[in-house]
Design an enzyme around this catalytic site. Structure first.
Site, mmCIF file in Angstrom:
data_model
loop_
_atom_site.group_PDB
_atom_site.id
_atom_site.type_symbol
_atom_site.label_atom_id
_atom_site.label_comp_id
_atom_site.label_asym_id
_atom_site.label_seq_id
_atom_site.Cartn_x
_atom_site.Cartn_y
_atom_site.Cartn_z
ATOM 1 N N SER A 126 2.967 -7.397 1.490
ATOM 2 C CA SER A 126 1.927 -6.696 2.229
ATOM 3 C C SER A 126 0.609 -6.712 1.455
ATOM 4 O O SER A 126 0.078 -7.782 1.157
ATOM 5 C CB SER A 126 2.403 -5.276 2.551
ATOM 6 O OG SER A 126 1.616 -4.688 3.555
ATOM 7 N N ASP B 235 7.801 -7.794 12.816
ATOM 8 C CA ASP B 235 6.747 -7.118 12.065
ATOM 9 C C ASP B 235 5.572 -6.772 12.985
ATOM 10 O O ASP B 235 5.015 -7.649 13.636
ATOM 11 C CB ASP B 235 6.280 -8.039 10.932
ATOM 12 C CG ASP B 235 5.394 -7.335 9.916
ATOM 13 O OD1 ASP B 235 4.900 -6.235 10.208
ATOM 14 O OD2 ASP B 235 5.198 -7.916 8.830
ATOM 15 N N HIS C 267 8.696 -5.452 8.691
ATOM 16 C CA HIS C 267 7.699 -5.595 7.627
ATOM 17 C C HIS C 267 8.290 -5.489 6.219
ATOM 18 O O HIS C 267 7.596 -5.778 5.246
ATOM 19 C CB HIS C 267 6.607 -4.526 7.796
ATOM 20 C CG HIS C 267 5.392 -4.765 6.961
ATOM 21 N ND1 HIS C 267 4.549 -5.846 7.146
ATOM 22 C CD2 HIS C 267 4.861 -4.052 5.919
ATOM 23 C CE1 HIS C 267 3.560 -5.792 6.273
ATOM 24 N NE2 HIS C 267 3.729 -4.724 5.513
ATOM 25 N N GLN D 289 5.852 0.271 9.564
ATOM 26 C CA GLN D 289 6.394 -0.880 8.865
ATOM 27 C C GLN D 289 7.815 -1.200 9.322
ATOM 28 O O GLN D 289 8.192 -2.369 9.443
ATOM 29 C CB GLN D 289 6.402 -0.624 7.352
ATOM 30 C CG GLN D 289 5.023 -0.580 6.734
ATOM 31 C CD GLN D 289 5.104 -0.449 5.228
ATOM 32 O OE1 GLN D 289 5.647 -1.302 4.559
ATOM 33 N NE2 GLN D 289 4.552 0.619 4.702
ATOM 34 N N TRP E 49 0.818 -1.209 0.000
ATOM 35 C CA TRP E 49 0.000 0.000 0.000
ATOM 36 C C TRP E 49 0.856 1.265 0.000
ATOM 37 O O TRP E 49 1.855 1.359 0.736
ATOM 38 C CB TRP E 49 -0.917 0.038 1.222
ATOM 39 C CG TRP E 49 -1.776 1.265 1.232
ATOM 40 C CD1 TRP E 49 -2.957 1.438 0.584
ATOM 41 C CD2 TRP E 49 -1.487 2.517 1.879
ATOM 42 N NE1 TRP E 49 -3.435 2.719 0.787
ATOM 43 C CE2 TRP E 49 -2.550 3.398 1.570
ATOM 44 C CE3 TRP E 49 -0.438 2.970 2.676
ATOM 45 C CZ2 TRP E 49 -2.597 4.703 2.056
ATOM 46 C CZ3 TRP E 49 -0.468 4.279 3.151
ATOM 47 C CH2 TRP E 49 -1.542 5.117 2.845
#
Length: 271
Positions: free
Chosen positions: A89, A214, A242, A154, A27
Site C-alpha cells: 500500500s 481490492d 487489499h 481494506q 498507512w
C-alpha cells in the site's frame, strides 16, 4: 514538525537468513502487521522490517519535511545493499521511489496491493478524493475510529474480512502507536503522490501483486499500471483484497519466493 528526531537511523527488525527482503508497511500500520506472515518467508530469506518514519518503532523519528523523497531517503539508510524491497500500500510508494532513487542498491522491487497513484483522477481509478478528505477530517477527531474505518475498507470483499481486521488490529498493538503528524502526512502522500510518469524508468526486476477484490487499488487500474511499467510481472490473486499476506499468507509467500528465487538464479548465472 515534531522533535525532528532524525539523528539516528530508523530502527528495524530482522529475522531469518538468505537473500534479503525488506518489508515496508502501509498507512496507519507498523512492522508488526507482518508478524504472522514472517514464518512463511524466514526459512528461505532474511526478512528486514522497517517501520516508516513516525510509525511503530520509529514513531519518534519525524522529518521536518514529510515528503516521499525525504522518508525514502531515511528508509534507504536502513536498507542493505542488494536487497529486494517489498512495499504494501503506502509502503509500495516508498518502495517504488527507492527503486527509482537508488537503482544500484535495490536488486528487486515488489509492490503489494499498491499503485503509483492512489487517487481517482479522470479515467484513472483509485480512491475517491472525498474519501481521503473524509479520513483527514475524521483523523483530527479520532485516530482509532479512522483506522478502524480504513481497515474495514481494506478488508472489504475478502471472505475473511472480519478475521483479517481482527488479525491486523491484534498485531499493531505490539509496537508503539503512530505519531499524529505522521498519520496526517501519510494520508497527504496517498492523496498527492503521482509516480505514473516515472515508473517506466524502473529497471529492476519488478513484481506487482494485486488482490482482485481490492477496493483501494481496483482491478480497473491494473492494466493501466502495466502499460506504464510493461517490464513488471503482474499477478492478480482472485480471492484476495487489499491485504493478501493476511488473508492468503501461503499463496502470497509462494509468489514472492518464486520471484526472489528466480532473481537469485539469474544472479548466479551471470556471476
Amino acid at each position: 514538525m515534531g522533535d525532528n528526531n532524525t539523528n539516528t537511523a530508523l530502527k528495524s527488525l530482522s529475522q531469518g537468513s538468505g537473500k534479503t527482503l525488506v518489508l515496508l508497511h502501509g498507512w496507519g500500520m507498523n512492522s508488526a502487521v507482518f508478524s504472522e506472515f514472517l514464518p512463511f518467508l524466514t526459512a528461505d530469506l532474511e526478512v528486514i522490517r522497517i517501520c516508516l518514519p513516525g510509525f511503530g518503532l520509529n514513531s519518534d523519528k519525524l522529518p521536518e519535511d514529510y515528503s516521499l523523497d525525504t522518508i525514502t531517503a531515511l528508509v534507504n539508510e536502513s536498507v542493505p545493499e542488494d536487497s529486494v524491497v517489498a512495499g504494501w500500500s503506502l509502503g509500495g510508494l516508498v518502495a517504488q521511489q527507492l527503486a527509482l532513487s537508488y537503482p544500484d542498491k535495490i536488486a528487486g522491487l515488489i509492490t503489494l496491493a499498491s499503485s503509483p497513484c492512489f487517487v481517482s483522477n479522470g479515467c484513472w481509478k483509485g480512491i475517491e478524493p472525498e474519501v481521503l478528505n473524509g479520513f483527514q477530517r475524521q483523523l483530527a477527531r479520532d485516530y482509532e475510529k479512522t483506522l478502524d474505518r480504513f481497515l474495514a475498507i481494506q478488508a472489504m470483499g475478502s471472505a475473511s474480512a472480519r478475521q483479517d481486521v481482527k488479525t491486523i488490529r491484534q498485531q499493531l498493538g505490539a509496537l508503539p502507536s503512530p505519531a499524529e503528524v505522521a498519520l496526517a502526512a501519510g494520508l497527504s502522500l496517498l492523496e498527492t503522490v503521482d509516480l505514473r510518469s516515472m515508473i517506466g524508468r524502473i529497471n529492476q526486476p519488478t513484481l506487482r501483486l494485486y488482490g482482485r477484490l481490492d477496493s483501494l487499488v481496483p482491478t480497473s487500474s491494473i492494466d493501466r499500471i502495466h502499460e506504464l511499467h510493461p517490464g513488471a510481472d503482474t499477478v492478480v490473486m482472485p480471492h484476495a483484497a487489499h491485504a493478501p499476506f493476511i488473508s492468503h499468507p501461503q499463496q502470497t509467500a509462494d509468489i514472492l519466493l518464486n520471484f526472489i528465487n528466480n532473481l537469485t538464479r539469474i544472479d548466479r548465472y551471470y556471476s
